[in-house]
Design a protein around this motif. Sequence first.
Motif, PDB file in Angstrom:
ATOM      1  N   GLN A   6       0.832  -1.207   0.000  1.00 39.82           N
ATOM      2  CA  GLN A   6       0.000   0.000   0.000  1.00 39.82           C
ATOM      3  C   GLN A   6       0.867   1.257   0.000  1.00 39.82           C
ATOM      4  O   GLN A   6       0.558   2.231  -0.685  1.00 39.82           O
ATOM      5  N   MET A   7       1.951   1.243   0.745  1.00 42.48           N
ATOM      6  CA  MET A   7       2.867   2.390   0.751  1.00 42.48           C
ATOM      7  C   MET A   7       3.497   2.571  -0.628  1.00 42.48           C
ATOM      8  O   MET A   7       3.687   3.703  -1.084  1.00 42.48           O
ATOM      9  N   MET A   8       3.807   1.471  -1.299  1.00 38.37           N
ATOM     10  CA  MET A   8       4.387   1.557  -2.642  1.00 38.37           C
ATOM     11  C   MET A   8       3.375   2.112  -3.640  1.00 38.37           C
ATOM     12  O   MET A   8       3.748   2.870  -4.543  1.00 38.37           O
ATOM     13  N   ILE A   9       2.117   1.763  -3.490  1.00 37.52           N
ATOM     14  CA  ILE A   9       1.070   2.314  -4.368  1.00 37.52           C
ATOM     15  C   ILE A   9       1.078   3.838  -4.250  1.00 37.52           C
ATOM     16  O   ILE A   9       1.113   4.547  -5.261  1.00 37.52           O
ATOM     17  N   THR A  10       1.061   4.326  -3.021  1.00 36.82           N
ATOM     18  CA  THR A  10       1.066   5.772  -2.786  1.00 36.82           C
ATOM     19  C   THR A  10       2.303   6.423  -3.388  1.00 36.82           C
ATOM     20  O   THR A  10       2.223   7.468  -4.043  1.00 36.82           O
ATOM     21  N   SER A  11       3.444   5.780  -3.195  1.00 36.15           N
ATOM     22  CA  SER A  11       4.699   6.320  -3.726  1.00 36.15           C
ATOM     23  C   SER A  11       4.670   6.384  -5.255  1.00 36.15           C
ATOM     24  O   SER A  11       5.094   7.378  -5.846  1.00 36.15           O
ATOM     25  N   MET A  12       4.178   5.340  -5.892  1.00 41.64           N
ATOM     26  CA  MET A  12       4.136   5.313  -7.356  1.00 41.64           C
ATOM     27  C   MET A  12       3.170   6.364  -7.893  1.00 41.64           C
ATOM     28  O   MET A  12       3.447   7.011  -8.901  1.00 41.64           O
TER      29      MET A  12
ATOM     30  N   ASN B 122       3.914   9.818 -10.234  1.00 40.39           N
ATOM     31  CA  ASN B 122       3.224   9.800 -11.521  1.00 40.39           C
ATOM     32  C   ASN B 122       3.607   8.566 -12.345  1.00 40.39           C
ATOM     33  O   ASN B 122       3.922   8.671 -13.534  1.00 40.39           O
ATOM     34  N   LEU B 123       3.590   7.411 -11.696  1.00 42.46           N
ATOM     35  CA  LEU B 123       3.895   6.131 -12.347  1.00 42.46           C
ATOM     36  C   LEU B 123       2.690   5.193 -12.187  1.00 42.46           C
ATOM     37  O   LEU B 123       2.727   4.226 -11.424  1.00 42.46           O
ATOM     38  N   PRO B 124       1.610   5.491 -12.915  1.00 43.88           N
ATOM     39  CA  PRO B 124       0.379   4.725 -12.717  1.00 43.88           C
ATOM     40  C   PRO B 124       0.495   3.240 -13.066  1.00 43.88           C
ATOM     41  O   PRO B 124      -0.160   2.412 -12.427  1.00 43.88           O
ATOM     42  N   LEU B 125       1.311   2.889 -14.034  1.00 42.28           N
ATOM     43  CA  LEU B 125       1.437   1.473 -14.385  1.00 42.28           C
ATOM     44  C   LEU B 125       2.145   0.698 -13.282  1.00 42.28           C
ATOM     45  O   LEU B 125       1.807  -0.455 -12.994  1.00 42.28           O
ATOM     46  N   ARG B 126       3.139   1.322 -12.634  1.00 47.75           N
ATOM     47  CA  ARG B 126       3.804   0.681 -11.493  1.00 47.75           C
ATOM     48  C   ARG B 126       2.837   0.583 -10.314  1.00 47.75           C
ATOM     49  O   ARG B 126       2.834  -0.391  -9.582  1.00 47.75           O
ATOM     50  N   ALA B 127       2.020   1.619 -10.136  1.00 48.61           N
ATOM     51  CA  ALA B 127       1.020   1.583  -9.066  1.00 48.61           C
ATOM     52  C   ALA B 127       0.067   0.417  -9.279  1.00 48.61           C
ATOM     53  O   ALA B 127      -0.317  -0.259  -8.314  1.00 48.61           O
ATOM     54  N   ASP B 128      -0.293   0.143 -10.532  1.00 52.98           N
ATOM     55  CA  ASP B 128      -1.171  -0.992 -10.835  1.00 52.98           C
ATOM     56  C   ASP B 128      -0.549  -2.318 -10.399  1.00 52.98           C
ATOM     57  O   ASP B 128      -1.235  -3.194  -9.881  1.00 52.98           O
ATOM     58  N   VAL B 129       0.754  -2.459 -10.615  1.00 50.31           N
ATOM     59  CA  VAL B 129       1.448  -3.685 -10.201  1.00 50.31           C
ATOM     60  C   VAL B 129       1.335  -3.851  -8.688  1.00 50.31           C
ATOM     61  O   VAL B 129       1.008  -4.931  -8.192  1.00 50.31           O
ATOM     62  N   TYR B 130       1.582  -2.774  -7.951  1.00 51.96           N
ATOM     63  CA  TYR B 130       1.517  -2.864  -6.490  1.00 51.96           C
ATOM     64  C   TYR B 130       0.089  -3.044  -5.986  1.00 51.96           C
ATOM     65  O   TYR B 130      -0.128  -3.675  -4.953  1.00 51.96           O
ATOM     66  N   ARG B 131      -0.913  -2.525  -6.721  1.00 53.29           N
ATOM     67  CA  ARG B 131      -2.310  -2.791  -6.359  1.00 53.29           C
ATOM     68  C   ARG B 131      -2.603  -4.279  -6.465  1.00 53.29           C
ATOM     69  O   ARG B 131      -3.234  -4.869  -5.586  1.00 53.29           O
ATOM     70  N   GLU B 132      -2.154  -4.869  -7.572  1.00 49.89           N
ATOM     71  CA  GLU B 132      -2.360  -6.311  -7.756  1.00 49.89           C
ATOM     72  C   GLU B 132      -1.619  -7.099  -6.683  1.00 49.89           C
ATOM     73  O   GLU B 132      -2.145  -8.058  -6.124  1.00 49.89           O
ATOM     74  N   LEU B 133      -0.392  -6.694  -6.399  1.00 52.56           N
ATOM     75  CA  LEU B 133       0.408  -7.365  -5.373  1.00 52.56           C
ATOM     76  C   LEU B 133      -0.257  -7.258  -4.012  1.00 52.56           C
ATOM     77  O   LEU B 133      -0.319  -8.237  -3.261  1.00 52.56           O
ATOM     78  N   ALA B 134      -0.782  -6.088  -3.683  1.00 57.51           N
ATOM     79  CA  ALA B 134      -1.469  -5.907  -2.402  1.00 57.51           C
ATOM     80  C   ALA B 134      -2.652  -6.867  -2.298  1.00 57.51           C
ATOM     81  O   ALA B 134      -2.903  -7.440  -1.232  1.00 57.51           O
ATOM     82  N   GLY B 135      -3.364  -7.045  -3.397  1.00 56.04           N
ATOM     83  CA  GLY B 135      -4.480  -7.990  -3.397  1.00 56.04           C
ATOM     84  C   GLY B 135      -4.016  -9.420  -3.200  1.00 56.04           C
ATOM     85  O   GLY B 135      -4.638 -10.185  -2.464  1.00 56.04           O
ATOM     86  N   LEU B 136      -2.918  -9.768  -3.825  1.00 52.34           N
ATOM     87  CA  LEU B 136      -2.406 -11.132  -3.697  1.00 52.34           C
ATOM     88  C   LEU B 136      -1.886 -11.424  -2.291  1.00 52.34           C
ATOM     89  O   LEU B 136      -2.173 -12.468  -1.725  1.00 52.34           O
ATOM     90  N   VAL B 137      -1.099 -10.522  -1.740  1.00 50.12           N
ATOM     91  CA  VAL B 137      -0.540 -10.771  -0.410  1.00 50.12           C
ATOM     92  C   VAL B 137      -1.569 -10.554   0.685  1.00 50.12           C
ATOM     93  O   VAL B 137      -1.452 -11.134   1.759  1.00 50.12           O
ATOM     94  N   GLY B 138      -2.578  -9.759   0.401  1.00 45.43           N
ATOM     95  CA  GLY B 138      -3.651  -9.568   1.371  1.00 45.43           C
ATOM     96  C   GLY B 138      -4.502 -10.800   1.547  1.00 45.43           C
ATOM     97  O   GLY B 138      -5.172 -10.969   2.560  1.00 45.43           O
ATOM     98  N   ASN B 139      -4.440 -11.706   0.577  1.00 47.00           N
ATOM     99  CA  ASN B 139      -5.213 -12.950   0.638  1.00 47.00           C
ATOM    100  C   ASN B 139      -4.405 -14.087   1.230  1.00 47.00           C
ATOM    101  O   ASN B 139      -4.772 -15.247   1.084  1.00 47.00           O
ATOM    102  N   GLN B 140      -3.307 -13.795   1.902  1.00 47.81           N
ATOM    103  CA  GLN B 140      -2.454 -14.828   2.483  1.00 47.81           C
ATOM    104  C   GLN B 140      -3.055 -15.454   3.728  1.00 47.81           C
ATOM    105  O   GLN B 140      -2.736 -16.562   4.079  1.00 47.81           O
TER     106      GLN B 140
END
Length: 65
Positions: A36-42, A46-64
């Motif tokens: 989530q911190m990386m999403i905010t940083s990206m 102004n790196l929306p595509l990188r933010a998308d990667v971290y959004r997906e990652l947050a969803g994956l690790v949040g389901n652990q």
Amino acid sequence: MSNSSAIGESAALREARGLKGGWVARFGSDSSVVAQMMITSMIDQNLPLRADVYRELAGLVGNQN
């Protein structure tokens, strides 16, 4: 050409799946918070595509749990 594969998986999700194992190994139970911190940083950088990667990652690790 679309930014997703034939099965409908986005490039961001594919990259997040590749990062997941190392991310969880490195950050453990804080994985989702750090993502989530990386999403905010990206977004701030102004790196929306990188933010998308971290959004997906947050969803994956949040389901652990």
